[in-house]
Design an enzyme around this catalytic site. Structure first.
Site, PDB file in Angstrom:
ATOM      1  CD  GLU A 103      -2.513   0.984   2.976  1.00 13.80           C
ATOM      2  OE1 GLU A 103      -2.500   0.074   3.776  1.00 13.80           O
ATOM      3  OE2 GLU A 103      -3.055   2.128   3.114  1.00 13.80           O
ATOM      4  CB  THR A 126       1.709  -6.756   1.327  1.00 14.66           C
ATOM      5  OG1 THR A 126       0.929  -7.128   3.032  1.00 14.66           O
ATOM      6  CG2 THR A 126      -0.100  -7.478   0.476  1.00 14.66           C
ATOM      7  CG  ASP A 128       0.162  -7.232   6.089  1.00 17.22           C
ATOM      8  OD1 ASP A 128       0.262  -8.034   6.696  1.00 17.22           O
ATOM      9  OD2 ASP A 128      -0.215  -6.088   6.257  1.00 17.22           O
ATOM     10  NE  ARG A 163       0.181 -24.798  30.467  1.00 21.72           N
ATOM     11  CZ  ARG A 163       1.774 -25.146  29.951  1.00 21.72           C
ATOM     12  NH1 ARG A 163       2.412 -24.981  29.100  1.00 21.72           N
ATOM     13  NH2 ARG A 163       2.376 -25.333  30.630  1.00 21.72           N
ATOM     14  N   GLY A 171      -0.597  -9.184   9.710  1.00 18.30           N
ATOM     15  CA  GLY A 171      -1.746  -8.713   8.594  1.00 18.30           C
ATOM     16  C   GLY A 171      -2.634  -7.175   8.506  1.00 18.30           C
ATOM     17  NE  ARG A 172       0.645  -1.981   8.819  1.00 20.33           N
ATOM     18  CZ  ARG A 172       1.670  -1.201   8.236  1.00 20.33           C
ATOM     19  NH1 ARG A 172       1.232  -1.173   6.716  1.00 20.33           N
ATOM     20  NH2 ARG A 172       2.232  -1.865   8.627  1.00 20.33           N
ATOM     21  CD  GLU A 223      -0.399  -6.929  12.370  1.00 17.61           C
ATOM     22  OE1 GLU A 223       1.091  -7.123  13.333  1.00 17.61           O
ATOM     23  OE2 GLU A 223       0.023  -6.831  11.539  1.00 17.61           O
ATOM     24  CG  HIS A 273       9.276  -9.618  12.002  1.00 22.44           C
ATOM     25  ND1 HIS A 273       8.589  -8.585  12.855  1.00 22.44           N
ATOM     26  CD2 HIS A 273       8.871  -8.451  11.298  1.00 22.44           C
ATOM     27  CE1 HIS A 273       9.159  -7.388  13.087  1.00 22.44           C
ATOM     28  NE2 HIS A 273       8.470  -7.399  11.799  1.00 22.44           N
TER      29      HIS A 273
HETATM   30  O1  F6P Z   1       2.054  -5.425   6.304  1.00 22.23           O
HETATM   31  C1  F6P Z   1       2.897  -6.063   6.639  1.00 22.23           C
HETATM   32  C2  F6P Z   1       3.129  -6.680   8.631  1.00 22.23           C
HETATM   33  O2  F6P Z   1       4.063  -7.706   8.009  1.00 22.23           O
HETATM   34  C3  F6P Z   1       2.203  -6.433   8.742  1.00 22.23           C
HETATM   35  O3  F6P Z   1       1.592  -7.372   8.540  1.00 22.23           O
HETATM   36  C4  F6P Z   1       2.744  -5.811  10.317  1.00 22.23           C
HETATM   37  O4  F6P Z   1       1.564  -5.148  11.076  1.00 22.23           O
HETATM   38  C5  F6P Z   1       3.850  -5.023  10.029  1.00 22.23           C
HETATM   39  O5  F6P Z   1       3.928  -5.378   8.909  1.00 22.23           O
HETATM   40  C6  F6P Z   1       5.260  -4.561  10.395  1.00 22.23           C
HETATM   41  O6  F6P Z   1       5.989  -3.847  10.145  1.00 22.23           O
HETATM   42  P1  F6P Z   1       7.446  -3.598  10.669  1.00 22.23           P
HETATM   43  O7  F6P Z   1       8.343  -4.942  10.312  1.00 22.23           O
HETATM   44  O8  F6P Z   1       8.048  -2.928  10.310  1.00 22.23           O
HETATM   45  O9  F6P Z   1       7.347  -4.049  12.023  1.00 22.23           O
END
Ligand code: F6P
Length: 343
Positions: A103, A126, A128, A163, A171-172, A223, A273
């Site tokens: 984006e 992406t 996401d 548990r 995924g933003r 997230e 990550h």
């Molecule tokens: O856009 C990909 C992404 O991995 C999102 O899922 C996540 O919110 C963001 O990037 C994390 O970014 P950074 O690695 O800059 O913290």
């Protein structure tokens, strides 16, 4: 010989190297030279480049990340950076630019086109999968496969220790990773940004599951998901160069609430990550390769201002602007399928 510049911007993603490789191979077949721009827009500001010949791309197909490096540098943050970009585009002798990103990178590319740097083609990237105008972005398939494997692994511990395991995925502001990895991993509840979390409902599902004899549960949370009850949110907001909130923390908050309300021991795993790294799946290698070849075809045909996209199995060209016009959120038909397995 005309020169094609290529940059990769935003978060790294499995499949970027297959795109770079495909661009270079196709460009050489068509008689172009390729100039790699290092670290996204930052490389164009700093004139940090690398010649990409066939030797430079040898062996990169299975590698995660990007050999060009990346950054979240926003060319529109400082006026002087924008001036440098326009100037360096000319000074580096770039006839056309292939911008590979999500984006933010494509949004900046779209703005540059309007300001006169017209010879740009976009490639959507992406994990996401939240870009409209393309059925899939590369990186997503690798991310959901990694997340699914993690959920499988967490299942064994959840089952052995009786548990609740909360798994926070990326995924933003879209719940694609959570939904698809959740379905594939057999999650008992999947929580996504598109639907505010009703904590009472979540606990009810867990309790009814345990009432029928189950002694563990797997909850996948995206997230970007948020509680319906705003008083439960505990996030300190940090912004990146494009003004996006750095997400994370919902898993912990959710885990605490679940344990408090159900009395079941609850543990939280944040995949972070891990789901963005590693070798791309065959799907992402093929998609990245198809995108790269098509991007060079667009340059050759002078179809600038376009982005390559996957539509119904075919690779097509769409206006670059349409890619960033709106966020592609989770298809509720798919989410309703996932819901059949809740509890
Ligand atoms: O856009 C990909 C992404 O991995 C999102 O899922 C996540 O919110 C963001 O990037 C994390 O970014 P950074 O690695 O800059 O913290």
């Amino acid at each position: 010989m005309a020169t094609i510049g290529i940059l990769t911007g935003g978060g790294d993603c499995p499949g970027l190297n297959p795109v770079i490789r495909a661009v270079v191979r196709k460009a050489y077949n068509e008689g172009y030279e390729v100039l790699g721009i290092k670290n996204g827009w930052k490389g164009l500001i700093e004139k940090d480049t690398q010649k990409l010949d066939l030797k430079a791309i040898s062996g990169i197909l299975p590698k995660g990340g990007t050999i060009l490096g990346t950054s979240r540098t926003n060319p529109y943050k400082k006026e002087e950076d924008l001036v440098k970009i326009k100037q360096n585009f000319k000074e580096l002798g770039i006839d056309a630019l292939i911008a590979v990103g999500g984006e933010d990178t494509l949004g900046a590319a779209s703005k540059l086109i309007k300001e006169g740097i017209t010879n740009i083609v976009g490639v959507p990237k992406t994990i996401d999968n939240d870009l409209s105008a393309t059925d899939y972005t590369f990186g997503f398939d690798t991310a959901i496969n990694t997340a699914t494997e993690c959920i499988d692994r967490l299942h064994t511990t959840a089952e052995s220790h009786h548990r609740i395991m909360v798994v926070e995925v990326m995924g933003r502001h879209a719940g694609w990773i959570a939904t698809e990895a959740g379905i594939a991993g057999g999650a008992d509840v999947i929580l996504i940004p598109e639907i505010p979390i009703d904590i009472d409902e979540v606990c009810k599902i867990i309790k009814s599951r345990h009432a029928r004899g189950k002694t563990f549960s797997i909850i996948v949370v995206a997230e970007g998901a948020q509680f319906k009850d705003k008083s439960l949110v505990l996030q300190e907001e940090k912004l990146d160069a494009f003004g996006h909130v750095r997400l994370g923390g919902i898993g912990d908050a959710l885990g605490q609430e679940i344990e408090k309300r159900t009395g079941y021991e609850t543990r939280v795993s944040v995949l972070g990550h891990i789901q963005r790294g590693g070798t791309p799946t065959a799907f992402d290698r093929v998609l990245g390769t198809r995108f790269g070849v098509k991007a060079v075809e667009l340059v050759k045909n002078r179809q600038f201002g376009k982005m390559v996209a996957l539509s119904g199995g075919k690779i097509i060209a769409v206006p670059l602007e349409s890619a960033v016009a709106s966020l592609k959120t989770v298809d509720m038909e798919l989410y309703n399928i996932a819901k059949e397995f809740f509890g």
